[in-house]
Design a protein around this motif. Sequence first.
Motif, PDB file in Angstrom:
ATOM      1  N   PRO A   6       0.890  -0.757  -0.250  1.00  0.00           N
ATOM      2  CA  PRO A   6       0.110   0.033  -0.150  1.00  0.00           C
ATOM      3  C   PRO A   6       0.719   1.437   0.047  1.00  0.00           C
ATOM      4  O   PRO A   6       1.534   1.116   1.169  1.00  0.00           O
ATOM      5  CB  PRO A   6      -0.990  -0.057   1.191  1.00  0.00           C
ATOM      6  CG  PRO A   6      -0.786  -1.815   2.132  1.00  0.00           C
ATOM      7  CD  PRO A   6       0.554  -2.196   0.734  1.00  0.00           C
ATOM      8  N   THR A   7       0.808   2.746  -1.161  1.00  0.00           N
ATOM      9  CA  THR A   7       1.569   3.218  -1.284  1.00  0.00           C
ATOM     10  C   THR A   7       0.215   4.506  -1.272  1.00  0.00           C
ATOM     11  O   THR A   7      -0.334   3.936  -2.595  1.00  0.00           O
ATOM     12  CB  THR A   7       2.597   2.819  -1.971  1.00  0.00           C
ATOM     13  OG1 THR A   7       3.203   1.824  -1.995  1.00  0.00           O
ATOM     14  CG2 THR A   7       4.005   4.162  -2.243  1.00  0.00           C
ATOM     15  N   LEU A   8       1.318   5.364  -1.327  1.00  0.00           N
ATOM     16  CA  LEU A   8       0.792   6.806  -1.778  1.00  0.00           C
ATOM     17  C   LEU A   8       1.362   8.259  -1.884  1.00  0.00           C
ATOM     18  O   LEU A   8       2.609   7.752  -1.541  1.00  0.00           O
ATOM     19  CB  LEU A   8      -0.646   6.523  -1.278  1.00  0.00           C
ATOM     20  CG  LEU A   8      -0.697   7.130   0.544  1.00  0.00           C
ATOM     21  CD1 LEU A   8      -0.879   9.111   0.794  1.00  0.00           C
ATOM     22  CD2 LEU A   8      -1.608   7.454   1.068  1.00  0.00           C
ATOM     23  N   LEU A   9       1.218   8.986  -2.634  1.00  0.00           N
ATOM     24  CA  LEU A   9       1.694   9.933  -2.986  1.00  0.00           C
ATOM     25  C   LEU A   9       1.172  11.177  -2.152  1.00  0.00           C
ATOM     26  O   LEU A   9      -0.061  11.023  -2.598  1.00  0.00           O
ATOM     27  CB  LEU A   9       2.655   9.680  -4.271  1.00  0.00           C
ATOM     28  CG  LEU A   9       1.469  10.436  -5.615  1.00  0.00           C
ATOM     29  CD1 LEU A   9       1.104  11.871  -6.057  1.00  0.00           C
ATOM     30  CD2 LEU A   9       2.427   9.645  -7.100  1.00  0.00           C
ATOM     31  N   VAL A  10       2.149  11.958  -2.240  1.00  0.00           N
ATOM     32  CA  VAL A  10       1.570  13.780  -2.121  1.00  0.00           C
ATOM     33  C   VAL A  10       2.890  14.149  -2.808  1.00  0.00           C
ATOM     34  O   VAL A  10       4.100  14.021  -2.463  1.00  0.00           O
ATOM     35  CB  VAL A  10       1.883  14.194  -0.411  1.00  0.00           C
ATOM     36  CG1 VAL A  10       1.514  15.438   0.173  1.00  0.00           C
ATOM     37  CG2 VAL A  10       1.099  12.932   0.513  1.00  0.00           C
ATOM     38  N   CYS A  11       2.252  15.603  -2.955  1.00  0.00           N
ATOM     39  CA  CYS A  11       3.262  16.356  -3.811  1.00  0.00           C
ATOM     40  C   CYS A  11       3.468  17.702  -2.655  1.00  0.00           C
ATOM     41  O   CYS A  11       2.154  18.357  -2.042  1.00  0.00           O
ATOM     42  CB  CYS A  11       2.252  16.850  -4.628  1.00  0.00           C
ATOM     43  SG  CYS A  11       2.066  15.925  -6.468  1.00  0.00           S
ATOM     44  N   MET A  12       4.343  18.402  -2.424  1.00  0.00           N
ATOM     45  CA  MET A  12       4.822  19.012  -1.526  1.00  0.00           C
ATOM     46  C   MET A  12       5.406  20.376  -2.199  1.00  0.00           C
ATOM     47  O   MET A  12       6.539  20.276  -2.892  1.00  0.00           O
ATOM     48  CB  MET A  12       5.421  18.701  -0.340  1.00  0.00           C
ATOM     49  CG  MET A  12       5.812  19.355   0.866  1.00  0.00           C
ATOM     50  SD  MET A  12       7.051  18.830   1.694  1.00  0.00           S
ATOM     51  CE  MET A  12       6.736  20.296   3.619  1.00  0.00           C
ATOM     52  N   ASN A  13       5.453  21.556  -1.969  1.00  0.00           N
ATOM     53  CA  ASN A  13       5.325  22.962  -2.650  1.00  0.00           C
ATOM     54  C   ASN A  13       7.001  22.563  -2.521  1.00  0.00           C
ATOM     55  O   ASN A  13       6.962  22.889  -0.776  1.00  0.00           O
ATOM     56  CB  ASN A  13       4.993  24.205  -2.368  1.00  0.00           C
ATOM     57  CG  ASN A  13       5.760  25.350  -3.245  1.00  0.00           C
ATOM     58  OD1 ASN A  13       7.111  25.182  -3.293  1.00  0.00           O
ATOM     59  ND2 ASN A  13       5.379  26.248  -3.725  1.00  0.00           N
ATOM     60  N   SER A  14       8.263  22.204  -2.349  1.00  0.00           N
ATOM     61  CA  SER A  14       9.971  22.437  -2.498  1.00  0.00           C
ATOM     62  C   SER A  14      10.667  23.903  -2.530  1.00  0.00           C
ATOM     63  O   SER A  14      11.439  23.254  -0.880  1.00  0.00           O
ATOM     64  CB  SER A  14      10.848  22.158  -3.402  1.00  0.00           C
ATOM     65  OG  SER A  14      10.646  23.172  -4.754  1.00  0.00           O
ATOM     66  N   ARG A  15       9.331  25.008  -1.748  1.00  0.00           N
ATOM     67  CA  ARG A  15       9.971  25.852  -1.619  1.00  0.00           C
ATOM     68  C   ARG A  15       9.397  26.105   0.236  1.00  0.00           C
ATOM     69  O   ARG A  15       9.870  26.679   0.650  1.00  0.00           O
ATOM     70  CB  ARG A  15       9.428  27.316  -2.244  1.00  0.00           C
ATOM     71  CG  ARG A  15      10.396  27.553  -3.107  1.00  0.00           C
ATOM     72  CD  ARG A  15      10.076  28.588  -4.654  1.00  0.00           C
ATOM     73  NE  ARG A  15       8.873  28.000  -5.258  1.00  0.00           N
ATOM     74  CZ  ARG A  15       8.038  28.337  -6.135  1.00  0.00           C
ATOM     75  NH1 ARG A  15       8.680  29.492  -6.544  1.00  0.00           N
ATOM     76  NH2 ARG A  15       6.860  28.228  -6.342  1.00  0.00           N
TER      77      ARG A  15
END
Length: 171
Positions: free
Chosen positions: A49-58
């Motif tokens: 079970p795996t998911l992804l999240v996007c986070m602003n690198s700044r």
Amino acid sequence: MLHAPVSQAAFRNAMARVCAPVNIITTNGPAGRGGFTATAMCPVTDEPPTLLVCMNSRSAQTALFMENRRFCVNVLTGDHKDLAGFFAGREPDMASRFAAGDWVDFASGNQALADAIVSFDCLLKEARLVGTHNILIGEVVEIRARRDGHALLYVDRSFVNGPSLAMALEQ
């Protein structure tokens, strides 16, 4: 046939039309506690079970998430609009953000929003920088879920309660 590149404004305006659940992504570990609001979250695979999240690198919290090597995805309900705003930056003080919610600990020490629809405790397996954002890939190690409630959604640059959207679409 060559196409003109899609502009940032055109892409952002188009993505504003895409409905997405609102999540608060938290971390707690040796580097400290932090969190942010995100709509960019999705499953990757169920084995493991795996998911992804996007986070602003700044984001000032990037190093915190990378050092803790874990995160929790909390899927919000319509009752969490204010909390979503706090974690989106309306409340700059992290202690005040967390004070606005009721949190429970996973065995890992990560914190989950007590009344989230579902919370996924994840070990950070990979982080990849793509453009302006880090893609955080996490293996789900524990889940807390409730059976009731409707997701808080974000569409047309506004928060919408799940049942409200369904009723609007029926008209």
